[in-house]
Design a protein around this motif. Sequence first.
Motif, mmCIF file in Angstrom:
data_model
loop_
_atom_site.group_PDB
_atom_site.id
_atom_site.type_symbol
_atom_site.label_atom_id
_atom_site.label_comp_id
_atom_site.label_asym_id
_atom_site.label_seq_id
_atom_site.Cartn_x
_atom_site.Cartn_y
_atom_site.Cartn_z
ATOM 1 N N VAL A 147 4.980 2.842 -1.015
ATOM 2 C CA VAL A 147 3.654 2.878 -1.629
ATOM 3 C C VAL A 147 2.980 1.534 -1.394
ATOM 4 C CG1 VAL A 147 2.367 3.174 -3.778
ATOM 5 C CG2 VAL A 147 4.457 4.500 -3.382
ATOM 6 N N THR A 148 1.768 1.565 -0.831
ATOM 7 C CA THR A 148 1.043 0.319 -0.568
ATOM 8 C C THR A 148 0.642 -0.345 -1.887
ATOM 9 O OG1 THR A 148 -1.112 1.406 -0.462
ATOM 10 C CG2 THR A 148 0.121 1.226 1.608
ATOM 11 N N ASN A 152 -1.868 -2.331 -4.720
ATOM 12 C CA ASN A 152 -3.183 -2.055 -5.327
ATOM 13 C C ASN A 152 -4.276 -2.581 -4.419
ATOM 14 O OD1 ASN A 152 -2.304 -0.809 -7.672
ATOM 15 N ND2 ASN A 152 -2.001 -2.738 -8.720
ATOM 16 N N GLU A 163 -5.139 0.504 -3.326
ATOM 17 C CA GLU A 163 -4.928 1.804 -2.678
ATOM 18 C C GLU A 163 -3.817 2.635 -3.308
ATOM 19 O OE1 GLU A 163 -4.151 0.776 1.419
ATOM 20 O OE2 GLU A 163 -6.019 1.752 1.982
ATOM 21 N N ASN A 164 -2.641 2.020 -3.478
ATOM 22 C CA ASN A 164 -1.455 2.755 -3.942
ATOM 23 C C ASN A 164 -1.234 4.022 -3.116
ATOM 24 O OD1 ASN A 164 -0.690 0.980 -6.008
ATOM 25 N ND2 ASN A 164 -2.237 1.839 -7.342
ATOM 26 N N ARG A 165 -1.323 3.871 -1.790
ATOM 27 C CA ARG A 165 -1.211 4.997 -0.867
ATOM 28 C C ARG A 165 0.230 5.156 -0.396
ATOM 29 N NH1 ARG A 165 -1.779 5.429 4.860
ATOM 30 N NH2 ARG A 165 -2.104 3.193 4.937
ATOM 31 N N LEU A 166 0.715 6.396 -0.358
ATOM 32 C CA LEU A 166 2.050 6.688 0.146
ATOM 33 C C LEU A 166 2.021 6.722 1.673
ATOM 34 C CD1 LEU A 166 5.016 7.547 -0.227
ATOM 35 C CD2 LEU A 166 4.187 9.915 -0.280
ATOM 36 N N VAL A 167 2.910 5.953 2.290
ATOM 37 C CA VAL A 167 3.112 5.975 3.735
ATOM 38 C C VAL A 167 4.499 6.574 3.937
ATOM 39 C CG1 VAL A 167 3.377 4.579 5.814
ATOM 40 C CG2 VAL A 167 1.689 3.923 4.080
ATOM 41 N N SER A 168 4.582 7.734 4.594
ATOM 42 C CA SER A 168 5.885 8.375 4.744
ATOM 43 C C SER A 168 6.048 8.965 6.139
ATOM 44 C CB SER A 168 6.085 9.463 3.689
ATOM 45 O OG SER A 168 5.174 10.509 3.888
#
Length: 111
Positions: free
Chosen positions: A36-37, A39, A41-46
Amino acid sequence: MARVDYARGGINPPHTHPRATEILTVIKGTLEVGFVTSNPENRLVSKVLRKGDVFVFPIGLVHFQRNTGHRNAVAIAALSIFGSKPDIPTDVLAKAFQVDRSVVQKLQAKF
């Protein structure tokens, strides 16, 4: 370095390494991995990895692994390789992880 064995359906639950980048190399099986990136964004990279694939979990970010295959999986985890002092030569890391030198330089710059 650490060897991690995953049972069918097994997970390495979400966790962090506050002072280390982790590089995971799949030796056997299939793993879904992600982080998880930061703040805001808090985007999941998987991504789904297979034998021979490598994935980098940046320092301090929440990350996980899950065996999505039909058999046991095995991976080798190495920590802090991009943060050594002095730096491991860029061309050595680029060749070892089969990435462009610019990717290694970006990772090393984060330290």
